[in-house]
Scaffold this motif. Structure first.
Motif, PDB file in Angstrom:
ATOM      1  N   ASN A  61       0.924  -1.344   0.202  1.00 22.62           N
ATOM      2  CA  ASN A  61      -0.064  -0.064   0.040  1.00 22.62           C
ATOM      3  C   ASN A  61       0.768   1.279   0.118  1.00 22.62           C
ATOM      4  N   ASP A  62       2.136   1.110   0.222  1.00 22.59           N
ATOM      5  CA  ASP A  62       3.009   2.477   0.319  1.00 22.59           C
ATOM      6  C   ASP A  62       3.548   2.549  -1.084  1.00 22.59           C
ATOM      7  N   TYR A  63       3.171   2.027  -1.894  1.00 25.88           N
ATOM      8  CA  TYR A  63       3.869   2.102  -3.296  1.00 25.88           C
ATOM      9  C   TYR A  63       3.172   2.776  -4.347  1.00 25.88           C
ATOM     10  N   GLN A  64       3.308   3.453  -5.537  1.00 27.86           N
ATOM     11  CA  GLN A  64       2.799   4.138  -6.460  1.00 27.86           C
ATOM     12  C   GLN A  64       3.330   3.841  -7.560  1.00 27.86           C
ATOM     13  N   VAL A  65       2.633   3.483  -8.668  1.00 23.88           N
ATOM     14  CA  VAL A  65       3.354   2.986 -10.078  1.00 23.88           C
ATOM     15  C   VAL A  65       2.791   3.979 -11.225  1.00 23.88           C
ATOM     16  N   MET A  66       3.670   4.359 -11.937  1.00 22.21           N
ATOM     17  CA  MET A  66       3.320   5.286 -12.982  1.00 22.21           C
ATOM     18  C   MET A  66       3.923   4.896 -14.114  1.00 22.21           C
ATOM     19  N   VAL A  67       3.466   5.076 -15.301  1.00 20.25           N
ATOM     20  CA  VAL A  67       3.626   4.420 -16.633  1.00 20.25           C
ATOM     21  C   VAL A  67       3.769   5.376 -17.681  1.00 20.25           C
ATOM     22  N   ARG A  68       4.761   5.534 -18.639  1.00 21.12           N
ATOM     23  CA  ARG A  68       4.868   6.257 -19.946  1.00 21.12           C
ATOM     24  C   ARG A  68       5.001   5.122 -21.023  1.00 21.12           C
ATOM     25  N   ILE A 142       8.396   3.949 -10.159  1.00 22.66           N
ATOM     26  CA  ILE A 142       7.668   3.124  -8.878  1.00 22.66           C
ATOM     27  C   ILE A 142       8.259   3.790  -7.826  1.00 22.66           C
ATOM     28  N   ARG A 143       7.553   4.442  -6.960  1.00 26.62           N
ATOM     29  CA  ARG A 143       7.896   5.028  -5.744  1.00 26.62           C
ATOM     30  C   ARG A 143       7.298   4.282  -4.371  1.00 26.62           C
ATOM     31  N   ASP A 144       8.299   4.199  -3.452  1.00 26.44           N
ATOM     32  CA  ASP A 144       7.919   3.713  -2.221  1.00 26.44           C
ATOM     33  C   ASP A 144       7.624   5.212  -1.426  1.00 26.44           C
ATOM     34  N   GLU A 145       6.258   5.414  -1.130  1.00 25.67           N
ATOM     35  CA  GLU A 145       5.905   6.951  -0.573  1.00 25.67           C
ATOM     36  C   GLU A 145       6.293   6.699   0.997  1.00 25.67           C
ATOM     37  N   ALA A 146       6.484   5.756   1.498  1.00 22.11           N
ATOM     38  CA  ALA A 146       6.911   5.908   2.884  1.00 22.11           C
ATOM     39  C   ALA A 146       8.487   6.060   3.104  1.00 22.11           C
ATOM     40  N   GLY A 148      10.587   7.146   0.804  1.00 17.46           N
ATOM     41  CA  GLY A 148      11.064   8.042  -0.241  1.00 17.46           C
ATOM     42  C   GLY A 148      11.964   7.518  -1.316  1.00 17.46           C
ATOM     43  N   MET A 149      11.838   6.114  -1.643  1.00 14.29           N
ATOM     44  CA  MET A 149      12.715   5.275  -2.710  1.00 14.29           C
ATOM     45  C   MET A 149      12.013   5.382  -3.977  1.00 14.29           C
ATOM     46  N   LEU A 150      12.890   5.358  -4.894  1.00 11.00           N
ATOM     47  CA  LEU A 150      12.313   5.212  -6.366  1.00 11.00           C
ATOM     48  C   LEU A 150      12.983   4.175  -7.157  1.00 11.00           C
ATOM     49  N   TRP A 151      12.321   3.630  -8.169  1.00  9.88           N
ATOM     50  CA  TRP A 151      12.952   2.595  -9.342  1.00  9.88           C
ATOM     51  C   TRP A 151      12.233   3.219 -10.348  1.00  9.88           C
ATOM     52  N   ASN A 152      13.236   3.112 -11.431  1.00 11.30           N
ATOM     53  CA  ASN A 152      12.836   3.778 -12.822  1.00 11.30           C
ATOM     54  C   ASN A 152      13.839   3.147 -13.855  1.00 11.30           C
ATOM     55  N   GLU A 153      14.620   2.090 -13.650  1.00 12.45           N
ATOM     56  CA  GLU A 153      15.218   1.466 -14.803  1.00 12.45           C
ATOM     57  C   GLU A 153      14.852  -0.003 -14.844  1.00 12.45           C
ATOM     58  N   GLU A 154      14.728  -0.337 -16.100  1.00  9.51           N
ATOM     59  CA  GLU A 154      14.261  -1.721 -16.398  1.00  9.51           C
ATOM     60  C   GLU A 154      15.199  -2.639 -16.506  1.00  9.51           C
ATOM     61  N   VAL A 155      15.644  -3.590 -15.860  1.00  7.42           N
ATOM     62  CA  VAL A 155      16.984  -4.455 -16.042  1.00  7.42           C
ATOM     63  C   VAL A 155      16.638  -5.859 -16.361  1.00  7.42           C
ATOM     64  N   ASN A 156      15.208  -6.232 -16.182  1.00  7.84           N
ATOM     65  CA  ASN A 156      14.968  -7.825 -16.503  1.00  7.84           C
ATOM     66  C   ASN A 156      13.380  -7.799 -17.036  1.00  7.84           C
ATOM     67  N   ARG A 157      13.258  -8.801 -17.725  1.00  7.58           N
ATOM     68  CA  ARG A 157      11.803  -8.933 -18.455  1.00  7.58           C
ATOM     69  C   ARG A 157      11.448 -10.374 -18.549  1.00  7.58           C
ATOM     70  N   VAL A 158      10.444 -10.794 -17.619  1.00  2.00           N
ATOM     71  CA  VAL A 158      10.094 -12.180 -17.724  1.00  2.00           C
ATOM     72  C   VAL A 158       8.887 -12.186 -18.512  1.00  2.00           C
ATOM     73  N   MET A 159       8.669 -13.258 -19.442  1.00  2.00           N
ATOM     74  CA  MET A 159       7.492 -13.705 -19.890  1.00  2.00           C
ATOM     75  C   MET A 159       7.124 -15.074 -20.109  1.00  2.00           C
TER      76      MET A 159
END
Length: 429
Positions: A61-68, A142-146, A148-159
């Motif tokens: 519940n602490d996370y927020q995911v935004m997409v472009r 992706i943000r962890d609002e609680a 203050g962390m952020l992720w924005n570099e894709e390094v792996n793709r699982v299909m």
């Protein structure tokens, strides 16, 4: 006035989301994504966050995911470029998204739905030079609002499932046609195994064979559920550089030869020569729309080769299917799938006259699932009240949900009701 309000809203959203995407990432800003196939197509179903230290819990519940979503090729509608993803669950995992009691990753499970294009990593476009379905840039923040962390570099793709296919196949025919193809082989057990061939629709041509697998869930023929029915089956998915109905710049609906059918047959022969465990008496041929046209073309040209066929949304015009051709293929087991309101491959011009001529010829093992509409077979989005485009009748094939003949009766195999894949697995020359 209404249009101006919408434009102002989109502009405000763009500025807001650009602020999210422009934020400087921390040192642990790497993530992976899981892309899964659904009845309507692919969606990013999970995002996997890398952590510097191991954790034992995840408060999603602490996370927020935004997409472009963006592309240098495909045209993306304005309302499908930027948006947020709803998180429905989260857990500690490994880098592939498998749950762990303690680990250096957190997997967030995202809501997916057929009416949420912001979740799709592909885009259908009719842009010149970039028509059909294509992969696009799918950037996530992706943000962890609680914390203050952020992720924005894709390094792996699982299909899942798609990763089990060999996507490196290339085949050149003596007539100058070169095709890409995907293939799946069951584990070697010194037994013979059938071969399922799938021919994609008009929107999945090109040179990337992952697109025919993911754009409309054709990869499902390698799923555990369907593989169990066949006790292991090879799956071969050729890809047309243009479209299967290409007669050399023009489009054929059966009135003339296309430029691909000989090359596809040669590709099948080549695959079988390199996989000696393929059962020569159990070669099954399926396809959708453009590909269903080629299914009918191939069994007409090679009636003694295939054990059964399963075309959906047939694009072959009934006016070009002769009584003599019906006699030629009447003993091939065939299961047609179509929707009554299909406006792309109109049934009264395609599948209905083809089926009627086969019945007139006395075909003993031909079935026809004829749906009022193509609907949500999962029940999650409204069931019969949620309607896909009526051209998408291949959904019932990929999901192994076709069960009834044109008169509403259950199709049976050895006296017992059977799904389309169970029926198919029971056919042999």
């Amino acid at each position: 006035m209404k249009k101006m309000i919408v434009l102002l809203f989109l502009a405000a959203l763009f500025v807001s989301l650009n602020g999210v995407f422009a934020t400087s990432p921390p040192t642990n800003g790497e993530y992976g994504v899981v892309i899964e196939g659904y009845d309507w197509g692919p969606a990013v179903s999970k995002v996997i966050l890398s952590l510097e230290e191991p954790v034992t819990s995840a408060n999603w519940n602490d996370y927020q995911v935004m997409v472009r979503r963006s592309s240098d090729c495909s045209a993306i509608p304005d309302g499908q470029v930027l948006g947020s993803r709803r998180i429905v669950n989260g857990y500690v995992s490994d880098a592939e998204g498998s749950r762990l009691e303690e680990g250096n990753h957190i997997t967030l499970v995202l809501a997916v739905a057929p009416n949420q294009p912001i979740g799709s990593p592909i885009q259908y476009s009719q842009t010149e030079g970039c028509s059909g379905n294509n992969w696009i840039n799918y950037e996530m923040t992706i943000r962890d609002e609680a914390k203050g962390m952020l992720w924005n570099e894709e390094v792996n793709r699982v299909m899942p499932i798609i990763d089990q296919f060999d996507l490196s196949g290339r085949f050149s025919h003596e007539n100058g046609v070169t095709m890409s193809y995907a293939s799946y082989s069951p584990e070697s057990d010194n037994e013979e195994h059938p071969l399922i061939i799938w021919l994609h629709g008009g929107g999945e041509g090109g040179v990337d064979p992952s697109i025919p697998l993911v754009a409309n869930r054709a990869a499902n023929y390698a799923s555990d559920e369907i593989q169990a029915i066949f006790e292991g089956a090879h799956v071969l998915v050729p890809q047309s550089p243009t479209r299967w109905m290409d007669s050399g710049g023009a489009t054929t609906s059966g009135e003339t030869d296309d430029i691909y059918y000989k090359a596809v047959k040669a590709l099948i022969d080549n695959y079988m020569s390199r996989h000696r465990d393929v059962d020569r008496d159990r070669i099954y041929l399926g396809g959708a729309s453009n590909g269903a046209y080629l299914v009918l073309k191939l069994i007409i040209e090679y009636p003694d080769f295939f054990a059964a066929a399963f075309p959906s949304a047939l694009a072959y015009q009934g006016a070009y299917f002769s009584d003599s051709q019906a006699e030629r293929i009447k003993n091939i087991p065939i299961w047609f799938i179509h929707a009554k309101e299909d406006g792309t491959t109109v049934p009264d011009q395609t599948v209905v006259p083809v089926y009627n001529k086969l019945m007139k010829a006395g075909a003993p093992n031909v079935h026809f699932s004829f749906y009022d509409h193509v609907v949500d077979i999962t029940g999650f989005f409204g069931g019969d009240d949620y309607r896909y485009p009526d051209h998408w009748s291949w959904i019932y094939s990929h999901a192994n949900e076709a069960r009834r003949d044109v008169d509403g009766s259950l199709v049976k195999l050895h006296g017992r009701p059977a799904t389309i894949m169970e029926w198919l697995a029971g056919q042999s020359k």
